[in-house]
Design a protein around this motif. Sequence first.
Motif, PDB file in Angstrom:
ATOM      1  N   PRO A 300      38.893  91.129-100.220  1.00 49.37           N
ATOM      2  CA  PRO A 300      39.630  89.872-100.317  1.00 49.37           C
ATOM      3  C   PRO A 300      40.454  89.828-101.595  1.00 49.37           C
ATOM      4  CG  PRO A 300      37.330  89.535-100.878  1.00 49.37           C
ATOM      5  CD  PRO A 300      37.450  90.941-100.390  1.00 49.37           C
ATOM      6  N   PRO A 301      41.509  89.038-101.627  1.00 44.07           N
ATOM      7  CA  PRO A 301      42.340  88.957-102.834  1.00 44.07           C
ATOM      8  C   PRO A 301      41.594  88.243-103.963  1.00 44.07           C
ATOM      9  CG  PRO A 301      43.047  87.336-101.226  1.00 44.07           C
ATOM     10  CD  PRO A 301      42.024  88.184-100.536  1.00 44.07           C
ATOM     11  N   TRP A 302      42.039  88.518-105.192  1.00 43.31           N
ATOM     12  CA  TRP A 302      41.425  87.894-106.372  1.00 43.31           C
ATOM     13  C   TRP A 302      42.072  86.530-106.602  1.00 43.31           C
ATOM     14  CZ3 TRP A 302      37.116  89.166-108.869  1.00 43.31           C
ATOM     15  CH2 TRP A 302      36.592  90.443-108.640  1.00 43.31           C
ATOM     16  N   THR A 303      41.619  85.563-105.829  1.00 46.42           N
ATOM     17  CA  THR A 303      42.090  84.193-105.985  1.00 46.42           C
ATOM     18  C   THR A 303      41.369  83.534-107.164  1.00 46.42           C
ATOM     19  OG1 THR A 303      40.392  83.393-104.471  1.00 46.42           O
ATOM     20  CG2 THR A 303      42.521  84.021-103.512  1.00 46.42           C
ATOM     21  N   PRO A 304      41.892  82.400-107.687  1.00 43.76           N
ATOM     22  CA  PRO A 304      41.165  81.697-108.758  1.00 43.76           C
ATOM     23  C   PRO A 304      39.738  81.347-108.377  1.00 43.76           C
ATOM     24  CG  PRO A 304      43.397  80.858-108.583  1.00 43.76           C
ATOM     25  CD  PRO A 304      43.204  81.804-107.432  1.00 43.76           C
ATOM     26  N   ARG A 305      39.519  81.018-107.115  1.00 43.27           N
ATOM     27  CA  ARG A 305      38.163  80.694-106.665  1.00 43.27           C
ATOM     28  C   ARG A 305      37.246  81.904-106.797  1.00 43.27           C
ATOM     29  NH1 ARG A 305      36.236  81.078-101.165  1.00 43.27           N
ATOM     30  NH2 ARG A 305      34.220  80.059-100.947  1.00 43.27           N
ATOM     31  N   ARG A 306      37.737  83.086-106.385  1.00 42.02           N
ATOM     32  CA  ARG A 306      36.912  84.293-106.476  1.00 42.02           C
ATOM     33  C   ARG A 306      36.680  84.682-107.935  1.00 42.02           C
ATOM     34  NH1 ARG A 306      38.298  90.433-104.461  1.00 42.02           N
ATOM     35  NH2 ARG A 306      36.176  91.245-104.656  1.00 42.02           N
ATOM     36  N   VAL A 307      37.668  84.484-108.780  1.00 39.70           N
ATOM     37  CA  VAL A 307      37.511  84.800-110.198  1.00 39.70           C
ATOM     38  C   VAL A 307      36.429  83.925-110.822  1.00 39.70           C
ATOM     39  CG1 VAL A 307      38.657  84.738-112.447  1.00 39.70           C
ATOM     40  CG2 VAL A 307      39.851  85.667-110.465  1.00 39.70           C
ATOM     41  N   ARG A 308      36.444  82.613-110.491  1.00 36.86           N
ATOM     42  CA  ARG A 308      35.424  81.710-111.034  1.00 36.86           C
ATOM     43  C   ARG A 308      34.029  82.109-110.573  1.00 36.86           C
ATOM     44  NH1 ARG A 308      39.205  77.561-109.924  1.00 36.86           N
ATOM     45  NH2 ARG A 308      38.148  77.120-107.953  1.00 36.86           N
ATOM     46  N   ARG A 309      33.888  82.408-109.292  1.00 37.01           N
ATOM     47  CA  ARG A 309      32.573  82.771-108.782  1.00 37.01           C
ATOM     48  C   ARG A 309      32.077  84.078-109.404  1.00 37.01           C
ATOM     49  NH1 ARG A 309      32.729  82.217-102.318  1.00 37.01           N
ATOM     50  NH2 ARG A 309      30.538  82.793-102.634  1.00 37.01           N
ATOM     51  N   THR A 310      32.974  85.023-109.607  1.00 36.21           N
ATOM     52  CA  THR A 310      32.580  86.270-110.252  1.00 36.21           C
ATOM     53  C   THR A 310      32.165  86.024-111.698  1.00 36.21           C
ATOM     54  OG1 THR A 310      34.117  87.485-108.820  1.00 36.21           O
ATOM     55  CG2 THR A 310      33.309  88.612-110.790  1.00 36.21           C
ATOM     56  N   ALA A 311      32.912  85.145-112.379  1.00 34.56           N
ATOM     57  CA  ALA A 311      32.575  84.831-113.769  1.00 34.56           C
ATOM     58  C   ALA A 311      31.201  84.169-113.854  1.00 34.56           C
ATOM     59  CB  ALA A 311      33.642  83.931-114.376  1.00 34.56           C
ATOM     60  N   TYR A 312      30.890  83.264-112.909  1.00 34.82           N
ATOM     61  CA  TYR A 312      29.568  82.639-112.896  1.00 34.82           C
ATOM     62  C   TYR A 312      28.473  83.703-112.775  1.00 34.82           C
ATOM     63  CZ  TYR A 312      32.051  78.256-111.938  1.00 34.82           C
ATOM     64  OH  TYR A 312      32.886  77.181-111.997  1.00 34.82           O
ATOM     65  N   ALA A 313      28.690  84.663-111.858  1.00 35.03           N
ATOM     66  CA  ALA A 313      27.670  85.700-111.652  1.00 35.03           C
ATOM     67  C   ALA A 313      27.530  86.585-112.878  1.00 35.03           C
ATOM     68  CB  ALA A 313      28.033  86.537-110.426  1.00 35.03           C
ATOM     69  N   VAL A 314      28.658  86.933-113.505  1.00 30.76           N
ATOM     70  CA  VAL A 314      28.614  87.808-114.671  1.00 30.76           C
ATOM     71  C   VAL A 314      27.880  87.139-115.824  1.00 30.76           C
ATOM     72  CG1 VAL A 314      30.060  88.896-116.443  1.00 30.76           C
ATOM     73  CG2 VAL A 314      30.671  89.113-114.028  1.00 30.76           C
ATOM     74  N   VAL A 315      28.053  85.837-115.976  1.00 28.76           N
ATOM     75  CA  VAL A 315      27.399  85.115-117.073  1.00 28.76           C
ATOM     76  C   VAL A 315      25.936  84.829-116.747  1.00 28.76           C
ATOM     77  CG1 VAL A 315      27.390  82.965-118.384  1.00 28.76           C
ATOM     78  CG2 VAL A 315      29.549  84.121-117.900  1.00 28.76           C
ATOM     79  N   THR A 316      25.631  84.539-115.484  1.00 23.49           N
ATOM     80  CA  THR A 316      24.290  84.112-115.107  1.00 23.49           C
ATOM     81  C   THR A 316      23.266  85.225-115.238  1.00 23.49           C
ATOM     82  OG1 THR A 316      25.189  82.473-113.576  1.00 23.49           O
ATOM     83  CG2 THR A 316      22.905  83.138-113.247  1.00 23.49           C
ATOM     84  N   VAL A 317      23.598  86.411-114.775  1.00 22.67           N
ATOM     85  CA  VAL A 317      22.619  87.510-114.778  1.00 22.67           C
ATOM     86  C   VAL A 317      22.137  87.842-116.191  1.00 22.67           C
ATOM     87  CG1 VAL A 317      22.265  89.942-114.219  1.00 22.67           C
ATOM     88  CG2 VAL A 317      23.446  88.456-112.598  1.00 22.67           C
TER      89      VAL A 317
END
Length: 555
Positions: A300-317
């Motif tokens: 899927p394309p790197w939309t702002p929504r996907r960027v935010r969700r990826t950032a949440y995962a990167v910070v949470t772990v």
Amino acid sequence: ALLVPAALAGFACWAFADLRINAATLVDSASNAADFIRRTVPLDFPSPAEVLRLCGQTMAVVVCATLLSVLLSVPLAVLAAGNTTPHATARFTARGVVVLARAVPDVVLAIVFFRVFGLGALAGVLAMGLHSVGMVGKMYADSIEQIDEGPRTAVRATGAGRLQQLVSGVMPQVLPSLVANALHRLDINLRISVVLGFVGVNGLGFEIARSLNALDYRRGMALAVVVLTLCVLVELLSGAIRRALLRDADAGGRTRRRGGAVSRTSAVLMSVPAPMKPKDAGAAGDATSTNRSVPPRVAPPWTPRRVRRTAYAVVTVPALAASVWGAGLAPGQFFGALGNLGPTLGLFWPPSTGGILPDLLSDLFDTVEIAFAATLIGAVLALPVGALAARNVAPSPATAAVFRGVVVLVRGVPELVLAIVFVVITGLGAVAGALALGVGAVGLLGKLVADSLEEVDPGVEAAVRATGAGRWQVFCAATLPQAAPAFVGHVLYQLDVNIRSATLLGIVGAGGIGFDLLNASRVLDFGVVTTVLLLVFATVLVVELLAVWLRRVVR
């Protein structure tokens, strides 16, 4: 249905008068308040390094407890939800476990786990984590039952099994709600950690308890300010993340077309190619050969929504890993002491009265009085505060923002800290507990009132406004009547919360049966502890059944 709330309101007014919560009591306590301020100011803050250490220790325990509650609640919620449970027996069993976890106070769980695992973070994590299952599991089960069955049906049509349907058709829909409820519980657990500090859980709560026991009010209140700041920061952060998740869920839950929005089910079905007609086979073959050099898009394309969700995962772990490390949790400590759990639980059975049953019943009645009086105080204060915090009622957006800030600030102060302040000012007894819970109720009840007022049908307000009605007339004739049933439900929920909280505030001398609970645990009379728990559970169950009946009748 009208007589019952009227009777409850009448009893609340009687409790308010019987506890002698009046202007004279507050005036008589003015000198104590002034003396308390003199003994508190200037605040004695620890060094920045010590503050950071205590905050890190507290947050590590709180995050680990919340993570434990989520890990336990997800499978329980799947079994408890009517649309995912494999059998009715499994559903009722899972629901029973959730109710039981909610009924046992976290302080009692902490006392049990301290005897099993000793002092340290492990007892606090287990106590908060297991108690949180009562709320988190219920919210997760409700979210699963409210999903759109279309995606799950589409996945089932491909031949997917039960587990595949759950992973692909159910969990993606409820994931935003799961994260939002986990963040909300993280906020609650941060306040609970202060209470558990008084029974030995390390962190800010433990340091506050040690300072106040030594009558070092400057250091104790300074640490309370640190807790308040930390609670407000966590509330603001979790609120921002929850809003972002809901916005992402709203954006991801709809597929836009030129003609408007379509449902998730329609989107899934539209993605399935239609069967080709025989006469189109040649054309399709030509098109395939023409486009064979173009590779299909698999990401899927790197939309702002996907960027935010990826950032949440990167910070949470990393945050979760750091919390587990910071709390000092060791699997060997857990499994090594697990054999002591059975003998420890055996100390709590059978229940006993210890020869003080009349005193227990009298203190239980005091606890109910405190809860009713506090609910009355909270309702009277929360209605105007919540109304001014609602964007559709406040005279200006700035006013709504200011009162939203007031609600967040009040919610950031743990009730136990308020109880300690009022105990010092008004003295030991029920008055301190009622005032502490009443002020603390403004935070939760004010937020619920504001949300209920903002969720009313704006068409009714517009219709009344079209007749030439003023702001107050629109509020009284259109806004308030629509939100009244929800307000009644919120008040009953606050009464339930206050009964539980009043039990715990007895730990610091704020009256009620909590004092008996603490004394019984200190002298190792665990049969009396069980009796106290059964009495409180029966009282809360009556209030819960009454609230369920009223909500059904009001609808």
